[in-house]
Design an enzyme around this catalytic site. Sequence first.
Site, mmCIF file in Angstrom:
data_model
loop_
_atom_site.group_PDB
_atom_site.id
_atom_site.type_symbol
_atom_site.label_atom_id
_atom_site.label_comp_id
_atom_site.label_asym_id
_atom_site.label_seq_id
_atom_site.Cartn_x
_atom_site.Cartn_y
_atom_site.Cartn_z
ATOM 1 N N LYS A 9 -20.759 36.092 -6.041
ATOM 2 C CA LYS A 9 -20.151 35.415 -4.730
ATOM 3 C C LYS A 9 -18.892 35.565 -4.301
ATOM 4 C CE LYS A 9 -21.897 30.945 -7.681
ATOM 5 N NZ LYS A 9 -21.454 29.749 -8.686
ATOM 6 N N TYR A 49 -28.972 26.091 -2.199
ATOM 7 C CA TYR A 49 -28.503 24.803 -3.914
ATOM 8 C C TYR A 49 -28.935 23.776 -3.257
ATOM 9 C CZ TYR A 49 -25.341 28.226 -6.000
ATOM 10 O OH TYR A 49 -24.802 28.995 -6.811
ATOM 11 N N ASN A 112 -16.531 30.563 -9.266
ATOM 12 C CA ASN A 112 -17.044 31.367 -10.472
ATOM 13 C C ASN A 112 -17.299 32.567 -10.486
ATOM 14 O OD1 ASN A 112 -19.373 30.105 -9.630
ATOM 15 N ND2 ASN A 112 -19.384 27.908 -11.637
ATOM 16 N N HIS A 115 -23.629 33.072 -9.798
ATOM 17 C CA HIS A 115 -25.196 32.862 -10.076
ATOM 18 C C HIS A 115 -25.786 33.053 -10.456
ATOM 19 C CE1 HIS A 115 -28.419 29.604 -9.161
ATOM 20 N NE2 HIS A 115 -29.351 31.061 -8.734
ATOM 21 N N GLU A 126 -35.625 31.088 -6.209
ATOM 22 C CA GLU A 126 -35.004 31.725 -5.618
ATOM 23 C C GLU A 126 -35.038 33.516 -5.912
ATOM 24 O OE1 GLU A 126 -31.681 28.556 -8.672
ATOM 25 O OE2 GLU A 126 -31.620 31.361 -9.155
HETATM 26 N N1 UDP Z 1 -20.005 23.493 -9.145
HETATM 27 C C1 UDP Z 1 -18.709 22.913 -8.815
HETATM 28 N N2 UDP Z 1 -18.102 21.772 -9.005
HETATM 29 C C2 UDP Z 1 -19.340 21.518 -10.608
HETATM 30 C C3 UDP Z 1 -20.011 21.710 -11.112
HETATM 31 C C4 UDP Z 1 -21.132 23.158 -10.092
HETATM 32 O O1 UDP Z 1 -17.527 22.764 -7.645
HETATM 33 O O2 UDP Z 1 -18.621 20.287 -11.133
HETATM 34 C C5 UDP Z 1 -20.495 24.801 -8.331
HETATM 35 C C6 UDP Z 1 -20.233 26.340 -9.262
HETATM 36 O O3 UDP Z 1 -20.514 26.724 -8.418
HETATM 37 C C7 UDP Z 1 -21.516 26.661 -9.308
HETATM 38 C C8 UDP Z 1 -23.423 25.280 -8.378
HETATM 39 O O4 UDP Z 1 -21.908 24.536 -8.202
HETATM 40 O O5 UDP Z 1 -21.533 27.165 -10.185
HETATM 41 C C9 UDP Z 1 -24.282 25.171 -8.937
HETATM 42 O O6 UDP Z 1 -24.053 24.054 -10.241
HETATM 43 P P1 UDP Z 1 -24.503 24.786 -11.878
HETATM 44 O O7 UDP Z 1 -24.882 23.280 -12.432
HETATM 45 O O8 UDP Z 1 -26.373 24.816 -11.211
HETATM 46 O O9 UDP Z 1 -23.988 25.972 -12.155
HETATM 47 P P2 UDP Z 1 -23.995 27.061 -12.650
HETATM 48 O O10 UDP Z 1 -26.077 27.398 -12.883
HETATM 49 O O11 UDP Z 1 -24.198 27.907 -11.407
HETATM 50 O O12 UDP Z 1 -23.561 27.705 -14.425
HETATM 51 MG MG MG Z 2 -27.158 26.350 -11.310
#
Ligand code: UDP
Ligand code: MG
Length: 144
Positions: A9, A49, A112, A115, A126
Site C-alpha cells: 500500500k 474496494y 497497514n 493487502h 482482484e
Molecule cells: N480498514 C480500516 N478500518 C477498519 C477495517 C479496515 O481502515 O476498521 C482498512 C484497512 O486498510 C484494511 C482494509 O480497510 O486492510 C480492508 O479491510 P478488510 O477488512 O478487508 O481487511 P484486510 O483483508 O485488509 O485484512
Molecule cells: Mg480484505
Amino acid sequence: MERTLSIIKPDGVSRGLIGDVIKRFEGAGFRIAAMKMIYLSKKEAEGFYAVHRERPFFQSLTDFMSSGPILIMVLEGEDVIQHNRELMGATNYKEAKPGTIRADFATDIEKNIVHGSDAPETAATEIAYFFNSLEIVGSIEQNP
Ligand code: UDP
Ligand code: MG
C-alpha cells in the site's frame, strides 16, 4: 498451485518497505508471477474496494489507497492465499501476531502496509482487476 493478489500500500511504498515485504514473500517460497507499480485514481480505488462500499472507513480507505503509488503483485504457491494472510497478520496491527508484516511495520488500522486476497474467488477477481493474462508469467515448468 494457487494465486493471490498482494498489494504494498502507499504507506509501505513511501516508507521504503518494498524490499522488506518482498524478502518475506520470497523467504516463504512464494513465486512472484507478476508485478507492477501503479498509482490508483480515487475511482479505481473505490472499484477495487467495492465490497466495503457501505463500511464507515470506505472514504478514508479509498483516499489513502489513491494517495501514492502502490506495488501490486500476483503471488503463486501452494495454499498461498492463506499463507500470505498469515505472513500479513491481522487487519488491526495491534492484534497481529509478532513477526507478521503488519505487527512489525503498520502504524494504523488503515495504514497497514499490505493487502492480500482472502479467498480463491476474491483472488481471481482482484487479479483480473489489475492484470491481463499476458502480464502473469508462468514458471519455467509452466512456460511452453
Ligand atoms: N480498514 C480500516 N478500518 C477498519 C477495517 C479496515 O481502515 O476498521 C482498512 C484497512 O486498510 C484494511 C482494509 O480497510 O486492510 C480492508 O479491510 P478488510 O477488512 O478487508 O481487511 P484486510 O483483508 O485488509 O485484512
Ligand atoms: Mg480484505
